[in-house]
Scaffold this active site. Sequence first.
Site, PDB file in Angstrom:
ATOM      1  N   ASP A 116      -9.320   3.221   5.475  1.00 26.69           N
ATOM      2  CA  ASP A 116      -8.112   3.657   4.781  1.00 26.69           C
ATOM      3  C   ASP A 116      -7.359   4.914   5.242  1.00 26.69           C
ATOM      4  OD1 ASP A 116      -8.224   1.181   3.851  1.00 26.69           O
ATOM      5  OD2 ASP A 116      -8.821   1.659   1.818  1.00 26.69           O
TER       6      ASP A 116
ATOM      7  N   HIS B 117      -9.370  -4.023  -4.828  1.00 32.45           N
ATOM      8  CA  HIS B 117      -8.976  -3.040  -3.633  1.00 32.45           C
ATOM      9  C   HIS B 117      -8.264  -3.726  -2.408  1.00 32.45           C
ATOM     10  CE1 HIS B 117      -9.676   0.932  -1.154  1.00 32.45           C
ATOM     11  NE2 HIS B 117      -9.651  -0.204  -0.116  1.00 32.45           N
ATOM     12  N   GLU B 118      -8.929  -4.846  -1.921  1.00 28.91           N
ATOM     13  CA  GLU B 118      -8.440  -5.319  -0.637  1.00 28.91           C
ATOM     14  C   GLU B 118      -7.157  -6.256  -1.204  1.00 28.91           C
ATOM     15  OE1 GLU B 118      -9.463  -5.069   2.040  1.00 28.91           O
ATOM     16  OE2 GLU B 118     -11.097  -3.674   1.512  1.00 28.91           O
TER      17      GLU B 118
ATOM     18  N   HIS C   1      -4.335  -4.160  -0.547  1.00 29.31           N
ATOM     19  CA  HIS C   1      -3.700  -4.241   0.709  1.00 29.31           C
ATOM     20  C   HIS C   1      -3.036  -5.315   1.160  1.00 29.31           C
ATOM     21  CE1 HIS C   1      -6.217  -0.521   1.861  1.00 29.31           C
ATOM     22  NE2 HIS C   1      -7.233  -1.135   1.872  1.00 29.31           N
TER      23      HIS C   1
END
Length: 378
Positions: free
Chosen positions: A178, A81-82, A85
């Site tokens: 987010d 997930h990170e 980003h």
Amino acid sequence: MRNFHITRVWGIPIRVNISLLVFLPVLAWLIGSGAQIAAYAGIVGALAGTELDISVLLAGSTPWVVGTLAAVGLFVSVTLHELGHAWAGMRYDLEVESITLWILGGLASFKTFPREWQKEFWIAVAGPITSVLTGVACYAILVALPANATVALFVVGWLAVTNLVLAGFNMLPAFPMDGGRVLRSLLARKRSYASATRTASRIGTSFAILFAVVGVLNFAPMLLLLALFIYAAASGESRTVALADLLEGLTVGDVASPTRLTIDADATVEELVDRMFAERSTEFTVTQAGEVVGVVTVADFKELSKAQREADTVADLMVTDLPRLDSAMSAFDALVELDTGRATSALVESPEGTHVVSREDFTSAMEMRRLERADGPF
């Protein structure tokens, strides 16, 4: 708290906070508990198109195996997930300093974060999109697994569901999650960045209060911890953006006051006391051979006796290990430098010589900016 470096991905350091290492066995136990397995077995079985044998999942040490695999898989999912980003940020040539996994998930730290709404929007949604793709990939693996691989079916199916929940939860408009960053980016299309941040932060604070209430009523400590994090982060970022907005366009050379009150390093402390009374000032710039070498304040000598004041010189008391800043540095970056070094003043090097800038100088500059525009961030 301490972080441990574990690896690098695309040159980005991946770190694990000690809070996660302490919490991971607890999380494994929570996931592998009979209640969790019973609750998810039906959902996972429906996704897999087969009925899972709960007795197999609860036999012997199997719940611990299930819990451990699921917990590790969850934080691999959070890392992905990170990285989503980070990948989006790197597409905009932004430097990612690190990714840290901790008790509440993960955090991708950027050296600078863009104020352009399109960039923030896509960087923010990249994480949830990655979680959705991870969930879909887990579902594909789930369908491909044989019906008798009960443990693998449960863990992969649980990760499929959890990644989708993770994506949905992160899209709540609880700034700075987010969804809150997406909200700010959309608000920033038609208003100033500071105003958009202020509105998003207020909404984030409201969510923090809601999470706290639900956490208390349901005895959910993780929800309380999340509420505290959101409240602190939303308030902190709102203040940071407001300060940056007030100092925009100013250099530290613009903020620094001309050196007016100076005292020689060889002067006695008693002379300094007399000068402070005469000039009605509690801080002096210290010079030696015409050069600025430090700063001395009333706090540096207030514990000294009269005899010590007569014997000691200003050089014995002055603070010399001040940050040295170039006059062309932005005022906001200089203020961050002071905060990072926990310093009250800094030396500013310019072609005209060395000056001293203090927190009071920043306060004065921001007050003038605030008075110039009544609709500013404060």
